[in-house]
Design an enzyme around this catalytic site. Structure first.
Site, PDB file in Angstrom:
ATOM      1  CB  ALA A 120       1.659  93.638  14.381  1.00 57.39           C
ATOM      2  CE  LYS A 160       3.258  93.749  10.198  1.00 58.00           C
ATOM      3  NZ  LYS A 160       3.783  94.115  11.523  1.00 58.00           N
ATOM      4  N   PRO A 194       7.056  97.431   3.159  1.00 53.79           N
ATOM      5  CG  PRO A 194       7.985  96.977   1.046  1.00 53.79           C
ATOM      6  CD  PRO A 194       7.717  98.107   2.029  1.00 53.79           C
TER       7      PRO A 194
END
Length: 496
Positions: free
Chosen positions: A53, A81, A99
């Site tokens: 990630a 993502k 976010p």
């Protein structure tokens, strides 16, 4: 220092993997006239390869090198993502999304969250995530590239990638070798030094590789900076006690791929879930003093969405960093420099930050103290700020259901974090700094997501009429919802 062909600096990168090949690609792509790059790696050693990630900064790295996004995503089975979902961190049952992007828009020079806090006190507004296009799109499993107007809150958000880390390094290797990087297969058995300057390394087959600047990408082994130059280690495990991880991939479920990474708090740490196109990456990061390796592995396997595709893989580590990441003529990049657990997907970012700073401070002939000092100051600031942000996730909790959570909830935190918390609690202000990771929206997301509620806010937020402010906030939330509803699904955006 001696120079290579055409007066170029001879750069020797020790170790491949993500750190090594990102460094090679960065130098070959952005400083082709200044250096000649040799990378030494051993297939027998392998790579860690679970950092799947990323943060939006990786997009900028690929763009600067001219690497096509679609080509990169296809090669690494990447998905989009929009942020990270945190579950059970403040209380069991809680969830929020951190976010990539802002909340709402500022008004009269006052950040949006001050207005939201004022009306949230009166229970007149939805959760703050309703005012983030990134959060709403993640919740609805939708994606499209952000708009070009950074002031439009319905389209201004960031995105990153979730990808197969074992495929990223080979992709960059092919790209780098096509641009002149020389790869040498071998294992280093000796290092030649003159004082704090490394002059050459010797391989197990007797070859001797000389260089002017050495980049240590040897991972936790830190062959040059740690072993050869004995650069001291700063241990942060008293603040970040997780020291092990168990990782295993599993089959992808048939449901839509989520455009976000998930972190779920566990009794002795936390569990990650990273959805890729061809599989799901899973892991449990834990403190070995609070759970056994066998129990951690069993817990992870019991929480998989699909059938495991491999045996669980164990990793050991310590949170902290070297006192200096550049000493003598050795620059450490990645795990050779330091380690911070992947709770906020910062591992590849720290590699990229080091590469960027190295390029900015690249030696012209000899290594100058100013270059070294500038690089170290920048990297130290990155590690220190990320450290504080990670500690916040553990310390800002109401959980008292395990010895682990009792420890992190009650521990003494660094003064730098204590000061940030005090400022936020009193006035909803986020400490400002000129550069580095995790700016105001990120801190707001975690503070509010983990129930750290301030007692006040900017008094200028009290000026608008309450009814008018409520109408404006309602219209903004609806505009964001409508814009997201028009986006394609994440699966469609991926071309599945």
């Amino acid at each position: 220092m001696d120079s290579g062909e055409g007066g170029k600096v001879r750069v020797v990168i020790v170790g491949g993997g993500t750190a090594g090949w990102m460094t090679a690609a960065g130098l070959a792509g952005l400083l082709p006239a200044a250096c000649q790059v040799t990378l030494i790696e051993s297939e027998a050693i392998g790579i860690v390869g679970v950092g799947e990630a990323t943060l939006p900064h990786l997009r900028l790295y690929l763009e600067r090198l001219g690497i096509d996004e679609a080509e990169f995503m296809a090669a690494t089975e990447a998905t989009y993502k929009l942020g990270i979902e945190f579950r059970d961190f403040a209380r069991i049952g809680d969830r929020y999304i951190h976010p990539f992007g802002t909340y709402g828009r500022p008004l009269s020079g006052v950040a949006f969250h001050h207005y939201w806090l004022r009306r949230a006190r009166a229970r007149a507004v939805p959760p703050i995530g309703a005012f983030s296009a990134g959060v709403v799109a993640a919740e609805r499993r939708r994606f499209e590239r952000p708009g070009s107007d950074p002031t439009d809150p319905t389209t201004s958000f960031g995105y990153a990638y979730q990808f197969d880390a074992t495929r990223f390094a080979p992709f960059l290797r092919d790209w780098s070798e096509a641009r002149g990087v020389q790869r040498i297969e071998g294992r280093i058995v000796a290092t030649d030094r003159q004082g704090n300057t490394v002059t050459a390394v010797t391989l197990d087959d007797g070859r001797r590789i000389e260089g002017d600047l050495f980049v240590d990408c040897s991972g936790f082994r830190s062959l040059l900076l740690g072993d050869a130059l004995a650069e001291p280690w700063e241990d942060w495990s008293h603040w970040l006690p997780c020291d092990r991880a168990v990782a295993v991939p599993c089959n992808s479920p048939t449901e839509t791929i989520e455009p976000f990474t998930r972190a779920t708090a566990m009794p002795a740490g936390w569990r990650w879930r990273i959805p890729l196109r061809h599989r799901v990456g899973n892991g449990y990061v834990y403190a070995s003093g609070h759970v056994s390796d066998d129990e951690a592995a069993a817990t992870l396997l019991a929480n998989l969405d699909g059938e495991p595709l491999a045996d669980p893989r164990m990793l050991r580590f310590r949170a902290g960093r070297r006192r200096r990441s550049w000493a003598g003529n050795v620059v450490a990049v990645g795990l050779a420099s330091g380690f911070l657990e992947p709770l906020e997907s910062t591992s590849i970012y720290l590699v990229q930050a080091a590469i960027t700073s190295l390029i900015e401070h690249f030696p012209d002939g000899r290594v100058a103290d100013a270059d070294r000092d500038g690089f170290n100051a920048a990297i130290d600031a990155e590690y220190d700020r990320i450290r504080d942000f990670l500690i916040l996730h553990y310390h800002a909790t109401e959980r008292d259901d395990s010895t682990f959570w009792n420890h992190v909830r009650t521990m003494t935190v660094p003064d730098t974090l204590a000061d940030k918390l005090a400022l936020w609690r009193s006035s909803a202000q986020v400490a400002k700094y000129g550069h580095g990771l995790f700016l105001e929206p990120s801190w707001v997301a975690v503070y509010l997501g983990q129930r750290v509620l301030p007692t006040g806010w900017d008094p200028r937020a009290d000026r608008p009429d309450a009814a008018g402010l409520d109408r404006a906030l309602g219209s903004l939330a609806q505009a964001i919802a409508d814009r997201v509803a028009a986006m394609p699904s994440h699966d469609r955006a991926l071309g599945r």
